[in-house]
Design an enzyme around this catalytic site. Structure first.
Site, PDB file in Angstrom:
ATOM      1  N   ASP A 309     -29.238  69.067 -27.147  1.00 31.40           N
ATOM      2  CA  ASP A 309     -29.316  70.433 -26.667  1.00 31.40           C
ATOM      3  C   ASP A 309     -30.773  70.896 -26.840  1.00 31.40           C
ATOM      4  O   ASP A 309     -31.623  70.176 -27.371  1.00 31.40           O
ATOM      5  CB  ASP A 309     -28.307  71.334 -27.386  1.00 31.40           C
ATOM      6  CG  ASP A 309     -28.011  72.593 -26.578  1.00 31.40           C
ATOM      7  OD1 ASP A 309     -28.730  72.877 -25.608  1.00 31.40           O
ATOM      8  OD2 ASP A 309     -27.055  73.321 -26.929  1.00 31.40           O
ATOM      9  N   GLU A 510     -25.349  83.110 -26.034  1.00 30.50           N
ATOM     10  CA  GLU A 510     -25.646  82.455 -27.303  1.00 30.50           C
ATOM     11  C   GLU A 510     -25.673  83.479 -28.450  1.00 30.50           C
ATOM     12  O   GLU A 510     -24.868  84.392 -28.470  1.00 30.50           O
ATOM     13  CB  GLU A 510     -26.925  81.622 -27.173  1.00 30.50           C
ATOM     14  CG  GLU A 510     -26.777  80.580 -26.065  1.00 30.50           C
ATOM     15  CD  GLU A 510     -27.953  79.642 -25.903  1.00 30.50           C
ATOM     16  OE1 GLU A 510     -28.849  79.625 -26.736  1.00 30.50           O
ATOM     17  OE2 GLU A 510     -27.960  78.894 -24.903  1.00 30.50           O
TER      18      GLU A 510
END
Ligand code: BGC
Ligand code: BGC
Length: 739
Positions: A309, A510
């Site tokens: 990621d 997020e």
């Protein structure tokens, strides 16, 4: 008009079987386009001629704005070819910030084609870099693209065939713009609604999510792009619901809860897996060989590409502080099983660190070759090693599909009879009545949502205010007033017959989207309170990516409550149809709605309490009212070659057609360890006309009935135990002894 009574409301539906989903797409061009062996042979031929520097480049992913003029939003830089030759990246990405110029579908198609061509000219073996992006509800970064509901709403639709169709449409748009790789679907579970990415999940329940993942992977890859199962594994249960915080996960929970969606995606052929950016049991996943290699490749048999990621090798040094420097962190990550590093900015620094790790013997040549080979094989499978036609640069007008999808998600939680609205003066207000930003949520234009970042574009959407006005039936008049001018609003409320108030969360993604109190902004709560105080019928429409808690004075007093999730481009039109009764409310909650903050984390698959009563949620998993009601009868369960088949007759007992959706729950025989009182194992679902009765059945594969036996800190094993199983569907309970 009859309504299903809250909490006793029966829910039903016919999930397309996995086999059917797969066959529906069998005719389409699918990736991988080359058989594994052939793709690998071609990758080998390229790898053999590569230098150390070229291999290091191959396993790096660079942000694509490195190739744009001035290093940010703009046209392709004149020296982009030289930048390729210098960085040698195996992949590029756009994470949802910047954009090419012109920022149109044609502009994207041209820019990415140009990068492909420059890659062919400047990269080893003439193999271009593969471009990846987060197209997580339509091609959400591109102006003009139709944006579909976020996954949480699709979870509520309980319709994998719809999910597959949307994924397929997204893939088609991507291919039209020369995009090959989607960082989607999210296979994490939504078990803690405080978490900022709850809305990106399909819900809380492992096997129900697994069916959606199969559909999403099949849709994307049959549409010609590579899918990514993310984020492996345990990302959905961070401590305190804070993004990327540590998750404590037992081996039992890992197998029973977190793995099924990933298993399903791997079985459906997902070509890539993205690692969890956080940590599990105190070990950053990016440095966990147990997770990225032993579990993913050994136990689950994954053969594709593992991508990191965003910037997560650096995170080991700078944020988690688990590794002393980038060289050590790089070695740990690559050895754990990361094949491709999403750097994405300082590619040079990473290249130097990896080179030092290899020349210093911390990473073997063989491991680097393996990672580079997987990258090249991935690209061979996608067709990148061959000449191919350019995408058209013209994307599909997906509004009808977007409306159908939004309509399928809508979930009615309360109705005192105010809905459907048939007559009178309607006053509509609230910040979500006309906000593209709220309606689309995060990962829309910018990763933080519309209005954030450099790109000013505001997508055209059908809003609730516009749609209620434009499609009002005869006898209904609609006025829309902003909530800012409170006095004028309350004056208008006095003469209204029905007040529709649309509230919602500001878009975010997020950690910025964490919502530790499950709360709306105070002004919105006050608006609702002021409107409730008028004693007029109030219809609350909520656009949010999670369950929201109202203060106690409001919580159990809402006369009408519609959960719209994050409904996408056509949310307004779909809502107007449902509020006016031209359509029903087919959505059912894909998660448990807690009644208080203390209940956060409550899920339907909770094991029995050791003492006292089981906690009762405000609304259970699968809950949702409609304009009609259903009855179940004639439940049966029989053994099949691979498990159990349950059948139930569902009757529409109301006055309207509707979609019955029923979760099928299993209770296991005593296993020696705690098992869920009810484990959701699948869904039956069907559209039923008024008065119609139909027998619906579900095949439950044996693996969905496995108990995970083993002592507290010991190994855990999944097995179908002999004994009596109970299956619950609606009001039916059927028992069957296995084997
Ligand atoms: C990128 C996002 C990415 C995020 C990671 C942003 O700058 O645009 O795509 O997910 O950083 O924290
Ligand atoms: C997110 C991923 C995403 C990536 C690229 C990360 O911050 O966690 O889900 O795919 O950025 O945008």
């Amino acid at each position: 008009m009859k309504f299903i009574h809250k909490k006793t409301g029966v829910r039903v539906a016919l999930t397309l079987s996995i086999a059917l989903l797969l066959s529906a797409s069998a005719t389409a061009q699918t990736v991988p386009r080359l058989p594994q062996a052939e793709a690998e042979a071609r990758a080998h031929a390229v790898l053999e001629k590569m230098t150390l520097e070229e291999k290091i480049g191959q396993v790096s992913m660079a942000h694509f704005f490195r190739f744009l003029e001035g290093g940010k939003s703009g046209p392709i830089a004149a020296n982009a070819g030289d930048i390729f030759a210098q960085l040698l990246p195996g992949a590029t990405l756009n994470g949802g910030g910047d954009a090419p110029q012109p920022n149109t579908p044609r502009g994207w198609a041209d820019a990415l084609r140009r990068l492909e061509m420059l890659g062919r000219q400047n990269l080893p073996g003439g193999v271009p870099a593969v471009f990846g992006t987060d197209a997580v509800h339509g091609v959400n970064n591109v102006p003009g693209a139709t944006l579909y509901p976020h996954n949480l709403g699709l979870g509520a639709a309980f319709d994998p065939a719809l999910t597959q169709e949307l994924a397929r449409a997204t893939a088609a748009d991507m291919r039209d713009m020369n995009m090959d790789w989607d960082f989607s679907p999210v296979a994490d579970l939504g078990r803690d609604p405080r978490w900022g990415r709850f809305y990106e999940t399909f819900g809380e329940s492992p096997w129900l999510v697994a069916d959606q993942i199969t559909a999403s992977v099949t849709g994307l890859q049959s549409g010609g792009v590579a899918a990514t199962l993310k984020h492996f594994v345990g990302y959905g249960s961070p401590g305190l619901g804070r993004d990327r915080a540590n998750a404590e996960i037992s081996l039992r929970a890992l197998h029973e809860l977190y793995l099924p969606p990933f298993k399903a995606g791997i079985r459906a052929g997902a070509m890539s897996v993205m690692a969890n950016s956080g940590s599990v049991n105190g070990v950053p996943v990016h440095a966990s060989q147990k997770i990225l290699t032993d579990l993913l490749r050994g136990e689950l048999g994954f053969k594709g590409l593992v991508v990191s990621d965003w910037n997560d090798i650096d995170r080991l040094v700078n944020t988690f502080k688990t590794h002393a420097d980038l060289v050590k962190a790089t070695a740990a990550s690559i050895n754990a099983g990361i094949d491709l590093y999403m750097v994405p900015n300082d590619v040079e620094k990473y290249g130097a660190a990896l080179k030092e790790a290899v020349t210093g013997g911390l990473v073997s040549q063989q491991r680097l070759d393996e990672a580079a080979l997987r990258m090249l094989t991935f690209k061979a499978q996608l067709g990148l090693m061959d000449a191919r036609p350019a995408g058209s640069g013209v994307i599909t007008e997906g509004r009808a599909l977007a409306k159908r999808a939004a309509a399928a998600t809508l979930t009615l939680l309360e109705n005192d009879g105010t809905l459907p609205i048939k007559t009178g003066r309607v006053l509509v207000t609230g910040p979500a009545m006309d906000s593209a930003a709220i309606q689309l949520g995060g990962w829309s234009v910018n990763w933080q949502g519309v209005g954030k970042g450099n790109v000013g574009y505001v997508p055209k959407v059908s809003t609730l205010a516009t749609a209620l006005k434009a499609s009002a039936p005869a006898g209904v008049t609609v006025s829309a007033l902003p909530d800012g001018k409170r006095e004028a609003l309350l004056r208008a409320a006095k003469t209204a017959d029905t007040i529709v108030v649309a509230l919602g969360e500001a878009p975010a993604a997020e950690s910025q989207a964490n919502n530790p109190k499950l709360a709306l902004p105070a002004e919105q709560v006050q608006l609702l309170r002021d409107l409730m105080a008028t004693d007029k019928p109030v219809v609350l429409v909520l656009m949010a990516g999670r369950p929201i808690l109202q203060p106690e004075d409001l919580q159990n007093r809402l006369p009408v409550f519609v959960m719209a999730y994050l409904p996408g481009s056509e949310g307004g039109a779909a809502l107007a149809d449902a509020l006016y009764g031209r359509a029903g409310f087919p959505g059912r909650l894909p998660f448990t709605w807690p009644g208080s903050l203390g209940e956060v984390g409550l899920t339907a698959d909770r094991p029995p309490e050791g003492a006292g009563d089981a906690p009762l949620p405000l609304y259970p998993l699968g809950f949702g009212l409609d304009y009609t009601a259903y009855r179940t009868s004639d439940g049966q369960a029989v053994k099949t070659a691979d498990g159990v088949k349950v059948t139930v007759t569902v009757t529409n007992t109301g006055e309207k057609a509707g979609t019955a959706t029923l979760i099928v729950n299993a209770s296991l025989p005593p296993a020696g360890n705690l098992e869920a009182v009810k484990r959701p194992v699948g869904v039956v679902r069907a559209e039923l006309k008024k008065g119609e009765a139909r027998a619906l059945s579900l095949d439950i594969p044996a693996e969905r009935l496995e108990a995970f036996t083993g002592d507290a800190f010991g190994a855990v094993q999944g097995k179908v135990l002999p004994g009596q199983y109970t299956f619950g569907i609606g009001d039916e309970l059927v028992r069957l002894s296995l084997p």
